[in-house]
Design a protein around this motif. Structure first.
Motif, PDB file in Angstrom:
ATOM      1  N   MET A 204       0.838  -1.197   0.000  1.00 55.12           N
ATOM      2  CA  MET A 204       0.000   0.000   0.000  1.00 55.12           C
ATOM      3  C   MET A 204       0.873   1.247   0.000  1.00 55.12           C
ATOM      4  O   MET A 204       2.053   1.203   0.356  1.00 55.12           O
ATOM      5  N   SER A 205       0.244   2.350  -0.378  1.00 56.77           N
ATOM      6  CA  SER A 205       0.913   3.644  -0.306  1.00 56.77           C
ATOM      7  C   SER A 205       0.967   4.095   1.153  1.00 56.77           C
ATOM      8  O   SER A 205       0.334   3.503   2.031  1.00 56.77           O
ATOM      9  N   ALA A 206       1.715   5.173   1.415  1.00 63.50           N
ATOM     10  CA  ALA A 206       1.823   5.688   2.782  1.00 63.50           C
ATOM     11  C   ALA A 206       0.452   6.102   3.308  1.00 63.50           C
ATOM     12  O   ALA A 206       0.118   5.853   4.471  1.00 63.50           O
ATOM     13  N   PHE A 207      -0.338   6.767   2.472  1.00 69.47           N
ATOM     14  CA  PHE A 207      -1.688   7.164   2.868  1.00 69.47           C
ATOM     15  C   PHE A 207      -2.517   5.942   3.258  1.00 69.47           C
ATOM     16  O   PHE A 207      -3.206   5.934   4.282  1.00 69.47           O
ATOM     17  N   GLU A 208      -2.455   4.904   2.445  1.00 67.08           N
ATOM     18  CA  GLU A 208      -3.249   3.701   2.706  1.00 67.08           C
ATOM     19  C   GLU A 208      -2.781   2.983   3.967  1.00 67.08           C
ATOM     20  O   GLU A 208      -3.599   2.513   4.767  1.00 67.08           O
ATOM     21  N   ARG A 209      -1.470   2.915   4.170  1.00 64.78           N
ATOM     22  CA  ARG A 209      -0.963   2.269   5.373  1.00 64.78           C
ATOM     23  C   ARG A 209      -1.396   3.026   6.622  1.00 64.78           C
ATOM     24  O   ARG A 209      -1.720   2.413   7.642  1.00 64.78           O
ATOM     25  N   LYS A 210      -1.394   4.346   6.544  1.00 60.65           N
ATOM     26  CA  LYS A 210      -1.811   5.150   7.695  1.00 60.65           C
ATOM     27  C   LYS A 210      -3.263   4.848   8.075  1.00 60.65           C
ATOM     28  O   LYS A 210      -3.597   4.735   9.264  1.00 60.65           O
ATOM     29  N   VAL A 211      -4.126   4.704   7.077  1.00 60.16           N
ATOM     30  CA  VAL A 211      -5.527   4.376   7.342  1.00 60.16           C
ATOM     31  C   VAL A 211      -5.624   3.032   8.062  1.00 60.16           C
ATOM     32  O   VAL A 211      -6.367   2.879   9.040  1.00 60.16           O
TER      33      VAL A 211
END
Length: 212
Positions: A177-184
């Protein structure tokens, strides 16, 4: 939430010949993107990053959103594309969205495959904000609700992984996942009372959900 209007209708065909650098310069952003991560990478949103913008007042974040909205309005006008701009503050970052207007729909090509065009547009917008404010921006840009829909899907993925880990007692690795997706996902796991970590190397970095 603040709404900006006044963009132009969609042209019959895609505009051609306008470079990213030219758009950034004409809309008030820097032509040189030195020091900013490539599209798709988000070092200021990674799990371990302590961004300089953290703890800044809501008024500063609102200012970021207004600068971003002005930049995006000019960019849409240059490209002869339709869309309204919504500005908000989401936690410790500005949140800006290009949404459908009364005149027509936002072109979905601004999202691109797997959100890659959206990621590039977000980085360009952050550059414009940094040029105007002198501060590194962590603003989040959405187009036509793409990130909101993706966030909801990621929460469902996280919930399924959480249930599996709680049932089996074994850790669960998710897809890259992207950083945004991992943060979610990290946020969803934390809210469920479990812990998680990121593993792998970009662009194949992924989240591992750990048992309690």
């Amino acid at each position: 939430m603040t709404e900006h209007n006044g963009s132009t209708p969609v042209a019959a065909s895609d505009p051609a010949g306008a470079s990213t650098g030219a758009l950034a310069t004409e809309a008030g952003g820097p032509a040189d993107a030195g020091g900013v991560a490539p599209a798709g990478q988000d070092p200021v949103a990674t799990e371990t990053d302590q961004a300089a913008t953290r703890g800044r007042g809501g008024r500063d974040l609102e200012r970021e959103g207004e600068v971003a909205a002005d930049f995006l309005e000019v960019l849409l006008d240059i490209a002869d594309l339709d869309g309204d701009i919504d500005v908000d503050v989401d936690g410790d970052r500005a949140a800006v969205a290009i949404v459908d207007s009364d005149e027509g729909r936002v072109p979905r090509r601004l999202v691109g495959p797997d959100g890659k065009v959206l990621d590039a547009l977000q980085e360009l917008t952050r550059l414009a904000v940094q040029s105007a404010t002198g501060e590194r921006s962590r603003l989040m840009l959405d187009v036509a609700g793409y990130r909101a829909e993706r966030r909801a899907a990621l929460v469902r993925i996280a919930e399924e992984a959480i249930a599996e880990v709680k049932s089996s007692g074994a850790k669960k690795a998710l897809e890259p996942m992207s950083a945004f997706e991992r943060k979610v996902v990290h946020d969803a796991v934390l809210e469920a009372g479990l812990t998680s970590e990121s593993d792998g190397v970009e662009p194949h970095r992924f989240v591992v959900v750990l048992p309690a």
